[in-house]
Design a protein around this motif. Structure first.
Motif, PDB file in Angstrom:
ATOM      1  N   MET A  93       0.837  -1.205   0.000  1.00 57.96           N
ATOM      2  CA  MET A  93       0.000   0.000   0.000  1.00 57.96           C
ATOM      3  C   MET A  93       0.870   1.253   0.000  1.00 57.96           C
ATOM      4  O   MET A  93       0.567   2.220  -0.706  1.00 57.96           O
ATOM      5  CB  MET A  93      -0.926  -0.027   1.216  1.00 57.96           C
ATOM      6  N   ARG A  94       1.939   1.254   0.787  1.00 60.24           N
ATOM      7  CA  ARG A  94       2.851   2.405   0.792  1.00 60.24           C
ATOM      8  C   ARG A  94       3.485   2.604  -0.573  1.00 60.24           C
ATOM      9  O   ARG A  94       3.597   3.733  -1.055  1.00 60.24           O
ATOM     10  CB  ARG A  94       3.955   2.195   1.833  1.00 60.24           C
ATOM     11  N   ARG A  95       3.933   1.497  -1.173  1.00 61.33           N
ATOM     12  CA  ARG A  95       4.552   1.582  -2.496  1.00 61.33           C
ATOM     13  C   ARG A  95       3.568   2.150  -3.510  1.00 61.33           C
ATOM     14  O   ARG A  95       3.914   3.021  -4.308  1.00 61.33           O
ATOM     15  CB  ARG A  95       5.039   0.203  -2.936  1.00 61.33           C
ATOM     16  N   LYS A  96       2.333   1.685  -3.449  1.00 59.52           N
ATOM     17  CA  LYS A  96       1.311   2.166  -4.379  1.00 59.52           C
ATOM     18  C   LYS A  96       1.033   3.656  -4.150  1.00 59.52           C
ATOM     19  O   LYS A  96       0.912   4.421  -5.117  1.00 59.52           O
ATOM     20  CB  LYS A  96       0.029   1.348  -4.182  1.00 59.52           C
ATOM     21  N   THR A  97       0.955   4.071  -2.880  1.00 61.67           N
ATOM     22  CA  THR A  97       0.720   5.480  -2.566  1.00 61.67           C
ATOM     23  C   THR A  97       1.849   6.350  -3.092  1.00 61.67           C
ATOM     24  O   THR A  97       1.618   7.379  -3.734  1.00 61.67           O
ATOM     25  CB  THR A  97       0.572   5.665  -1.039  1.00 61.67           C
ATOM     26  N   LEU A 101       1.680   9.297  -5.914  1.00 64.45           N
ATOM     27  CA  LEU A 101       2.125  10.644  -5.542  1.00 64.45           C
ATOM     28  C   LEU A 101       3.218  11.144  -6.486  1.00 64.45           C
ATOM     29  O   LEU A 101       3.218  12.314  -6.890  1.00 64.45           O
ATOM     30  CB  LEU A 101       2.642  10.658  -4.103  1.00 64.45           C
ATOM     31  N   LEU A 102       4.122  10.264  -6.859  1.00 64.13           N
ATOM     32  CA  LEU A 102       5.183  10.652  -7.793  1.00 64.13           C
ATOM     33  C   LEU A 102       4.629  10.935  -9.186  1.00 64.13           C
ATOM     34  O   LEU A 102       5.081  11.867  -9.871  1.00 64.13           O
ATOM     35  CB  LEU A 102       6.266   9.574  -7.846  1.00 64.13           C
ATOM     36  N   LEU A 163       9.453   4.441 -11.591  1.00 71.28           N
ATOM     37  CA  LEU A 163       9.958   3.126 -12.051  1.00 71.28           C
ATOM     38  C   LEU A 163      10.281   2.206 -10.869  1.00 71.28           C
ATOM     39  O   LEU A 163      10.034   0.999 -10.951  1.00 71.28           O
ATOM     40  CB  LEU A 163      11.202   3.318 -12.921  1.00 71.28           C
ATOM     41  N   MET A 164      10.795   2.766  -9.791  1.00 68.30           N
ATOM     42  CA  MET A 164      11.157   1.936  -8.633  1.00 68.30           C
ATOM     43  C   MET A 164       9.929   1.467  -7.856  1.00 68.30           C
ATOM     44  O   MET A 164       9.980   0.415  -7.217  1.00 68.30           O
ATOM     45  CB  MET A 164      12.090   2.705  -7.702  1.00 68.30           C
ATOM     46  N   THR A 165       8.841   2.232  -7.895  1.00 67.07           N
ATOM     47  CA  THR A 165       7.664   1.859  -7.109  1.00 67.07           C
ATOM     48  C   THR A 165       6.590   1.163  -7.925  1.00 67.07           C
ATOM     49  O   THR A 165       5.541   0.841  -7.378  1.00 67.07           O
ATOM     50  CB  THR A 165       7.038   3.111  -6.448  1.00 67.07           C
ATOM     51  N   ARG A 166       6.856   0.926  -9.192  1.00 69.99           N
ATOM     52  CA  ARG A 166       5.825   0.250 -10.002  1.00 69.99           C
ATOM     53  C   ARG A 166       5.663  -1.197  -9.513  1.00 69.99           C
ATOM     54  O   ARG A 166       6.562  -1.757  -8.897  1.00 69.99           O
ATOM     55  CB  ARG A 166       6.183   0.286 -11.482  1.00 69.99           C
TER      56      ARG A 166
END
Length: 169
Positions: A93-97, A101-102, A163-166
């Protein structure tokens, strides 16, 4: 009932018949006979048995002893698995948020860049003899100057972050 209680208490203490017999000063076959209900310990031996097994005599004689949960490690593992799943969900969930946001930051940056490009630095033609216009013009110029210099780094950082949080996999 006595035989079952002796066996259950012995196993709960992690003792073999041999180890229990050594502690009581009897042969292993005696312990085996007690557990098979072929014989019973005398009163002195029953007291010694209760001391070694750390179980009250009345419990050995009457109350049924339930074996302690041998799957304690299994229960702990199951709880840890649940905690790990919850942590994984929270991290996803944090990664998706962060990802969204980015993306939003990238969009806002692009929109500001387009607006500034369309305005073509309007403050350059303003009358700076008026103090209010001069202050607004200087602030606008400072914003534009900082924005143009910081935007490439911000865009590179946001694209790298996107790219890092996809979602992987």
């Amino acid at each position: 009932m006595l035989n079952e209680n002796i066996r259950t208490a012995r196993k709960a203490k992690g003792l073999s018949q041999e180890e229990l017999s050594v502690k009581l000063g009897v042969v292993r076959q005696t312990v085996s006979k007690w557990e098979q209900a072929l014989s019973v310990p005398d009163s002195d031996m029953l007291i010694s048995l209760s001391e070694v097994l750390e179980t009250p005599v009345n419990t050995l004689l009457g109350e049924t002893i339930t074996a302690p949960e041998a799957d304690g490690l299994k229960v702990i593992c199951e709880k840890l698995e649940i905690i790990n799943l919850q942590l994984a969900e929270r991290m996803a969930m944090r990664r998706k948020t962060w990802h969204w946001l980015l993306i939003a930051l990238c969009g806002v940056t692009a929109a500001i860049f387009v607006v500034l490009s369309k305005l073509c630095s309007p403050y350059l033609g303003w009358d700076y003899s008026n103090p209010e216009t001069a202050v607004v013009g200087v602030l606008f110029h400072a914003f534009e100057w900082l924005f143009v210099r910081l935007t490439p780094g911000v865009l590179i950082g946001t694209v790298a972050g996107i790219l890092m949080t996809r979602k992987r996999g």
